[in-house]
Design an enzyme around this catalytic site. Structure first.
Site, PDB file in Angstrom:
ATOM      1  N   GLY A  70      17.654   6.863 -12.693  1.00  0.00           N
ATOM      2  CA  GLY A  70      17.664   7.808 -11.585  1.00  0.00           C
ATOM      3  C   GLY A  70      16.440   8.684 -11.541  1.00  0.00           C
ATOM      4  O   GLY A  70      15.307   8.211 -11.717  1.00  0.00           O
ATOM      5  N   ASP A  83       7.929   4.431  -3.545  1.00  0.00           N
ATOM      6  CA  ASP A  83       7.451   4.866  -2.227  1.00  0.00           C
ATOM      7  C   ASP A  83       8.609   5.102  -1.266  1.00  0.00           C
ATOM      8  O   ASP A  83       8.625   6.091  -0.520  1.00  0.00           O
ATOM      9  CB  ASP A  83       6.493   3.818  -1.642  1.00  0.00           C
ATOM     10  CG  ASP A  83       5.243   3.636  -2.489  1.00  0.00           C
ATOM     11  OD1 ASP A  83       4.770   4.632  -3.066  1.00  0.00           O
ATOM     12  OD2 ASP A  83       4.747   2.505  -2.572  1.00  0.00           O
ATOM     13  N   ASN A 108       6.466   9.288 -11.943  1.00  0.00           N
ATOM     14  CA  ASN A 108       7.461   8.658 -12.795  1.00  0.00           C
ATOM     15  C   ASN A 108       7.342   9.275 -14.182  1.00  0.00           C
ATOM     16  O   ASN A 108       6.466  10.111 -14.436  1.00  0.00           O
ATOM     17  CB  ASN A 108       7.320   7.129 -12.806  1.00  0.00           C
ATOM     18  CG  ASN A 108       5.987   6.653 -13.387  1.00  0.00           C
ATOM     19  OD1 ASN A 108       5.404   7.296 -14.276  1.00  0.00           O
ATOM     20  ND2 ASN A 108       5.505   5.527 -12.896  1.00  0.00           N
ATOM     21  N   GLY A 157       0.853  -1.187   0.000  1.00  0.00           N
ATOM     22  CA  GLY A 157       0.000   0.000   0.000  1.00  0.00           C
ATOM     23  C   GLY A 157       0.884   1.229   0.000  1.00  0.00           C
ATOM     24  O   GLY A 157       1.777   1.367   0.842  1.00  0.00           O
ATOM     25  N   GLY A 213      13.384   5.334 -13.058  1.00  0.00           N
ATOM     26  CA  GLY A 213      13.793   3.947 -12.885  1.00  0.00           C
ATOM     27  C   GLY A 213      15.295   3.808 -12.748  1.00  0.00           C
ATOM     28  O   GLY A 213      15.942   4.502 -11.962  1.00  0.00           O
ATOM     29  N   ASN A 232       3.673   2.099   2.754  1.00  0.00           N
ATOM     30  CA  ASN A 232       5.083   1.941   2.383  1.00  0.00           C
ATOM     31  C   ASN A 232       5.897   3.177   2.756  1.00  0.00           C
ATOM     32  O   ASN A 232       7.003   3.073   3.292  1.00  0.00           O
ATOM     33  CB  ASN A 232       5.212   1.693   0.880  1.00  0.00           C
ATOM     34  CG  ASN A 232       4.630   0.362   0.446  1.00  0.00           C
ATOM     35  OD1 ASN A 232       4.444  -0.545   1.250  1.00  0.00           O
ATOM     36  ND2 ASN A 232       4.341   0.252  -0.834  1.00  0.00           N
ATOM     37  N   GLN A 275      -0.622   5.522 -10.104  1.00  0.00           N
ATOM     38  CA  GLN A 275      -1.411   5.003 -11.223  1.00  0.00           C
ATOM     39  C   GLN A 275      -2.731   5.735 -11.416  1.00  0.00           C
ATOM     40  O   GLN A 275      -3.353   5.645 -12.474  1.00  0.00           O
ATOM     41  CB  GLN A 275      -1.677   3.505 -11.042  1.00  0.00           C
ATOM     42  CG  GLN A 275      -2.584   3.154  -9.873  1.00  0.00           C
ATOM     43  CD  GLN A 275      -1.805   2.792  -8.623  1.00  0.00           C
ATOM     44  OE1 GLN A 275      -0.648   3.198  -8.464  1.00  0.00           O
ATOM     45  NE2 GLN A 275      -2.430   2.028  -7.733  1.00  0.00           N
TER      46      GLN A 275
END
Length: 314
Positions: free
Chosen positions: A207, A235, A174, A24, A204, A28, A152
C-alpha cells in the site's frame, strides 16, 4: 518483453512475448486523470514519430489537452525497453536521444508552459528535465498546488531533486526513493523533510503511507483481479490522488481512491491499457473497503487553503 530468464553476458535468450505500449510518466498521469474526468493537459517534448505512431491521436481521444506538446523533427520520442520475468523482476533500459536538444526546446517554450499552467489547479512534475522545472518554479507566481514525483531521477540526479523540494506542496515517492532522499539529506525520518505539505510514499503490495499536518495515514493496497504488469501503477496512483483532491475528498479518502485507481493498471500490459473510469473506481472502492464511497467533504478552495497553510508551517 517477457522472458523466462535474463541473458548473461554474450548469451542469447528467446523472448516469449513482445508488446508496444504508450507510456511516459507525465503522459500516464495525464491520461489517467482524463479517464477520471479531470481536466488534464500535458507539457512535454515529443519526437518526430509522435503522430506516426498514433500517440498524438491516442492522447487526443482520451481527452488530454496537447497544446503543450512540443513537436520536433530532429529525434524520436524517448522510450523504455522493459524485460520482465513473469511475476518476477524487471530489467529496464531507457533511450533518450538528445537531452540537450530537449532542454533547449523546453526553455524556448517556457512562456507557453506558464500560459497553459494558469488554466489548471494542480501542476504535476514527474521525471524530466529538472533544471527546467527549477527555472519555471523559481519565477512562477501562480497559486496552483505543485505536485512532484521525481521517480528514478532520485538516483540519477538526487541533488537536483532536493533543490526542487522547497517549491512543492505534494511529494510522491516509493520507499526506495524515500530512503535515498533520507541518505542524501542525512535525516533520521522522512518527516524531517522541509518544504512539502504532504508526503506520500508508495510501498507496492503493502500500500502507501501519507504524512500530512502531523498525521500518519496507512493506506492498504487494493487487490486487483489479476496481476499482469505493474508498469505505470505509481503514475495512476498519483492521478487518482490528485483527482480526488480536485473533487474535494479528504486526505485519507484520496489515498484510498489512489490505491483503487492503481489496482486497475496492474491488470494489463502497459501503463495506459486498463485505466479505469470514475464509475469503475467507485464500484471497486466500495467492494474492497466494504463501505460506500463517501461524498466529498471539502470544496477546492478549502482543500487548497488546507495545503497552503500546512506548507507555511514547514
Amino acid at each position: 518483453m517477457i522472458v523466462d530468464k535474463f541473458a548473461a553476458l554474450n548469451e542469447t535468450v528467446p523472448v516469449k512475448k513482445y508488446r508496444y505500449t504508450y507510456g511516459g510518466a507525465g503522459a500516464n498521469v495525464a491520461v489517467a486523470s482524463a479517464r477520471l474526468k479531470a481536466k488534464s493537459g500535458l507539457f512535454a517534448v515529443s519526437g518526430y514519430d509522435f503522430k506516426k505512431m498514433n500517440y498524438e491521436k491516442c492522447l487526443t481521444e482520451q481527452g488530454v489537452d496537447i497544446r503543450g506538446v512540443i513537436r520536433t523533427s530532429e529525434f524520436p520520442m524517448a522510450r523504455s525497453f522493459i524485460l520482465s520475468k513473469e511475476e518476477s523482476e524487471d530489467q529496464i533500459l531507457y533511450y533518450y536521444e538528445s537531452k540537450k536538444a530537449v532542454a533547449q526546446l523546453l526553455f524556448h517554450n517556457i512562456h507557453l508552459a506558464k500560459t497553459l499552467a494558469k488554466e489548471y489547479k494542480i501542476l504535476h512534475f514527474s521525471t524530466g528535465h529538472f533544471e527546467f522545472y527549477r527555472r519555471f518554479l523559481k519565477k512562477y507566481k501562480g497559486e496552483q498546488i505543485i505536485s512532484f514525483d521525481p521517480g528514478q531521477e532520485t538516483f540519477s540526479y538526487p541533488y537536483r531533486v532536493i533543490r526542487l523540494l522547497k517549491y512543492c506542496h505534494l511529494l510522491f515517492m516509493n520507499n526506495h526513493e524515500a530512503k535515498r532522499i533520507k541518505e542524501i539529506l542525512k535525516l533520521k525520518s522522512i518527516k524531517e523533510i522541509k518544504g512539502p505539505s504532504l508526503i506520500c510514499i508508495s510501498l507496492g503490495a503493502q500500500g502507501a503511507i501519507i504524512l500530512f499536518d502531523g498525521k500518519f495515514y496507512r493506506i492498504p493496497a487494493v487487490k486487483p483481479t489479476r496481476v499482469i504488469d505493474p508498469t505505470g501503477a505509481g503514475d495512476s496512483h498519483r492521478a487518482g490522488f490528485l483527482t480526488a483532491l480536485l473533487k474535494g475528498y479528504d486526505i485519507e479518502t484520496a489515498g484510498r481512491i489512489a490505491s483503487t485507481v492503481a489496482s486497475f493498471t496492474i491488470e494489463a500490459e502497459g501503463a495506459q491499457t486498463s485505466l479505469p473510469t470514475w464509475e469503475k473506481v467507485a464500484r471497486r472502492y466500495e467492494h474492497f473497503f466494504k463501505e460506500p464511497l463517501p461524498e466529498p467533504s471539502l470544496s477546492w478552495e478549502k482543500t487548497i487553503k488546507m495545503i497552503l497553510e500546512t506548507k507555511h508551517k514547514c
